[in-house]
Design an enzyme around this catalytic site. Structure first.
Site, mmCIF file in Angstrom:
data_model
loop_
_atom_site.group_PDB
_atom_site.id
_atom_site.type_symbol
_atom_site.label_atom_id
_atom_site.label_comp_id
_atom_site.label_asym_id
_atom_site.label_seq_id
_atom_site.Cartn_x
_atom_site.Cartn_y
_atom_site.Cartn_z
ATOM 1 N N SER A 66 5.187 48.488 -52.213
ATOM 2 C CA SER A 66 5.516 48.487 -53.649
ATOM 3 C C SER A 66 4.811 47.374 -54.411
ATOM 4 O O SER A 66 4.295 47.586 -55.510
ATOM 5 C CB SER A 66 7.026 48.348 -53.844
ATOM 6 O OG SER A 66 7.693 49.397 -53.206
ATOM 7 N N THR A 123 14.933 48.470 -50.633
ATOM 8 C CA THR A 123 14.518 49.004 -49.343
ATOM 9 C C THR A 123 15.468 48.512 -48.249
ATOM 10 O O THR A 123 16.496 47.880 -48.522
ATOM 11 C CB THR A 123 13.029 48.664 -49.056
ATOM 12 O OG1 THR A 123 12.619 49.389 -47.894
ATOM 13 C CG2 THR A 123 12.804 47.172 -48.844
ATOM 14 N N LYS A 160 19.905 49.682 -49.067
ATOM 15 C CA LYS A 160 20.028 50.878 -49.914
ATOM 16 C C LYS A 160 21.475 51.344 -50.092
ATOM 17 O O LYS A 160 21.797 51.962 -51.105
ATOM 18 C CB LYS A 160 19.185 52.029 -49.352
ATOM 19 C CG LYS A 160 17.692 51.792 -49.472
ATOM 20 C CD LYS A 160 16.898 52.984 -49.002
ATOM 21 C CE LYS A 160 15.412 52.688 -49.053
ATOM 22 N NZ LYS A 160 14.584 53.860 -48.798
ATOM 23 N N ASP A 180 13.769 58.416 -53.572
ATOM 24 C CA ASP A 180 13.240 58.778 -52.244
ATOM 25 C C ASP A 180 13.258 60.293 -52.042
ATOM 26 O O ASP A 180 12.309 60.876 -51.536
ATOM 27 C CB ASP A 180 14.071 58.136 -51.125
ATOM 28 C CG ASP A 180 13.734 56.672 -50.909
ATOM 29 O OD1 ASP A 180 12.621 56.251 -51.261
ATOM 30 O OD2 ASP A 180 14.596 55.950 -50.373
ATOM 31 N N GLY A 189 16.907 59.856 -36.542
ATOM 32 C CA GLY A 189 17.443 58.625 -37.124
ATOM 33 C C GLY A 189 18.502 58.922 -38.165
ATOM 34 O O GLY A 189 18.491 59.990 -38.793
ATOM 35 N N GLY A 223 19.681 56.280 -40.510
ATOM 36 C CA GLY A 223 19.761 55.160 -41.462
ATOM 37 C C GLY A 223 19.745 55.624 -42.909
ATOM 38 O O GLY A 223 19.795 56.820 -43.196
ATOM 39 N N TYR A 263 4.095 54.594 -42.963
ATOM 40 C CA TYR A 263 2.764 54.708 -43.582
ATOM 41 C C TYR A 263 1.782 53.678 -43.042
ATOM 42 O O TYR A 263 0.604 53.706 -43.357
ATOM 43 C CB TYR A 263 2.871 54.582 -45.109
ATOM 44 C CG TYR A 263 3.353 53.225 -45.568
ATOM 45 C CD1 TYR A 263 2.452 52.223 -45.911
ATOM 46 C CD2 TYR A 263 4.715 52.931 -45.619
ATOM 47 C CE1 TYR A 263 2.896 50.963 -46.299
ATOM 48 C CE2 TYR A 263 5.164 51.676 -46.015
ATOM 49 C CZ TYR A 263 4.247 50.704 -46.349
ATOM 50 O OH TYR A 263 4.691 49.472 -46.736
#
Length: 243
Positions: A17, A60, A64, A101, A124, A126, A205
């Site tokens: 970001s 992040t 969150k 998101d 996952g 989370g 990424y």
């Protein structure tokens, strides 16, 4: 005085970001700056939100969900997802939580889908996985969570067999496995059953191609990383802050 935007998180030196928005502000000649607010506990957010120059935040890992108790209002979508990654500051410093998101994921996934994709595995459980689940629901794609410590209605990695992998042709990695610098790691799924009908989507990424993606590619699957999602959710954040 420059308008300040920033990213709230922990251990975020790598932040996409900050680079993205700093370049954007420079290119568009905007009198704004973007900072990393790296905090060790959520209570430290109070100082940031009381700073008069701060006009908007991205959120992040790992905040969150925890940050929700610090906002005054929640956008209905963020409320349903149960996770916030954008905070808008209005004129009298009331804070509203949003989730961009799910938008970034949905719009980056759509071009990759084929007509065999009816069911998805979300690796996952989370904060990010909540937005993914919401997006799949909107796309009418059934999903099941896969966890190392499965709850009721979740699968364990040891449950994943040929039948399950053949049926669930969309597999999304929401775990940090494979993130730089531990690039040799990857989710433990039976890749031998992946086919050309599969779509493997990695939210990571960095690196641009993870082992998870490589293993899918070897089987002819469509693969992608999380960069497009990040760009789309960042642009959506900017839109939220400025409307």
């Amino acid at each position: 005085m420059k308008k300040t935007y920033g990213l709230l998180g922990r251990h975020i030196g790598y932040s996409f970001s900050k680079n993205y928005f700093s370049e954007k502000f420079e290119e568009e000649n905007l009198d704004c700056e973007y900072k990393n607010f790296d905090i060790s506990q959520i209570e430290d957010v109070k100082e940031i939100i009381n700073n008069p120059v701060v006009k908007g935040l991205n959120v992040t890992i790992p905040y969150k969900e925890e940050v929700i108790s610090f906002v005054h209002d929640l956008d209905p979508i963020a409320k349903e997802i149960g996770a916030v990654n954008v905070i808008k500051f209005d004129k009298d410093k009331r804070l509203k939580g949003f989730n961009s998101d799910y938008y970034g994921f949905t719009e980056s996934l759509k071009p990759l889908l084929n007509n065999t994709v009816k069911k998805a595995l979300i690796l996952g459980t989370g904060g990010a996985s909540k937005a993914i689940a919401y997006a799949l629901q909107q796309l009418n794609i059934e999903y099941t969570f896969v966890s190392r410590n499965p709850d009721f209605n979740e699968l364990s990695y040891t449950n994943l067999d040929e039948d399950i992998i053949r049926t669930y042709t969309l597999i999304i990695n929401c775990t940090p496995l494979g993130t730089h610098p531990d690039v040799q790691n990857y989710p433990d799924i039976p890749y031998e059953y992946i086919t050309k009908n599969h779509v493997l989507y990695d939210l990571i990424y960095n690196p641009a191609e993870t082992v998870f993606m490589q293993k899918g590619k070897e089987k002819g699957a469509t693969v992608t990383n999380g960069l497009r999602m990040l760009i789309l959710q960042a642009e959506k954040s900017w839109e939220i802050w400025n409307t």
